[in-house]
Write an enzyme that holds these catalytic residues in place. Sequence first.
Site, PDB file in Angstrom:
ATOM      1  N   ASP A 139      36.756  32.058  36.263  1.00 53.23           N
ATOM      2  CA  ASP A 139      38.207  31.857  36.229  1.00 53.23           C
ATOM      3  C   ASP A 139      38.659  30.836  37.282  1.00 53.23           C
ATOM      4  O   ASP A 139      37.989  30.640  38.301  1.00 53.23           O
ATOM      5  CB  ASP A 139      38.903  33.205  36.470  1.00 53.23           C
ATOM      6  CG  ASP A 139      40.355  33.198  36.005  1.00 53.23           C
ATOM      7  OD1 ASP A 139      40.756  32.252  35.299  1.00 53.23           O
ATOM      8  OD2 ASP A 139      41.093  34.135  36.362  1.00 53.23           O
ATOM      9  N   ASN A 155      42.385  34.359  24.639  1.00 51.17           N
ATOM     10  CA  ASN A 155      42.527  32.935  24.954  1.00 51.17           C
ATOM     11  C   ASN A 155      43.027  32.098  23.764  1.00 51.17           C
ATOM     12  O   ASN A 155      43.392  30.929  23.933  1.00 51.17           O
ATOM     13  CB  ASN A 155      41.222  32.339  25.506  1.00 51.17           C
ATOM     14  CG  ASN A 155      40.913  32.777  26.936  1.00 51.17           C
ATOM     15  OD1 ASN A 155      39.750  32.939  27.309  1.00 51.17           O
ATOM     16  ND2 ASN A 155      41.948  32.974  27.759  1.00 51.17           N
TER      17      ASN A 155
END
Length: 244
Positions: free
Chosen positions: A21, A69
Amino acid sequence: MSKKDAFTLTKKLDHVAFIMDGNGRWANLRGLPRYLGHREAINRIMEIFELCREFKIHVMSLYAFSTENWNRPQDEIDHLMDYLEEFFAKQIDYMDSVGARLQISGDINRLRESTKQACINAYERTKNNGNIVVNVCLNYGGRDDIVRAAKSLAKEVVDKKIEIDDIDEKLFADHLYTKGLPDVDLMIRTSGEQRLSNYLLWQNAYAEFVFTPVKWPDFKRKAFIDCLKEYQSRNRRYGGLKNE
Ligand code: IPE
Ligand code: IPE
Ligand code: MG
């Protein structure tokens, strides 16, 4: 390798799972478009792969794209898929040559055809290797994984292949994408966020969590070793009184 980089892993660590991330923020900080953060992120994967080999960690899982996502702009999704395809095309020969097995967790049917093919090729090409497993979680969601397992077990009951009482934790785990892989020992999330974001919910049941502020595009040898040191200092009790 300088002396201060030397580290010996003595604690059992069969499976390390990464939430890669912070790519977008890494790019933003440099005044770059978010997708260039993803491009840089891809470069870290092989470095971390080499470190896993060095430390004899048998399985590495990488959260590449979550079921959530899809909520991102299409342009960003397209770039991500481009980079993943490039990664497979560029690295598969080498990974095969060192005995790595590439496995995909997640529903690849929803991916565009070229990404789906890249996944299938990588899997087919390396499926008989056994030195290290690289489990790429792509269009992966932990809840989706569990629901699929429940459905496929229900179908086996309806089809009279198994009895309801045959269902136990082992059989359930064998119906997850990660069938055959050990549970996660260490889950590392970069970029300072402290949540699971629907990642390997079942498999992380007894994992140690390490959260580092380092953003994934900056996550190199030293940052990884710092996480391993933190892991090594933990006392894994598994609900008992054992001092591991
Ligand atoms: C992680 O980086 C990569 C994916 C989710 C594919 P992000 O794109 O989430 O980066 P941040 O969290 O916005 O910085
Ligand atoms: C998790 O990161 C997914 C991947 C790294 C592929 P996100 O950036 O998508 O997670 P949230 O939105 O911060 O929970
Ligand atoms: Mg993020």
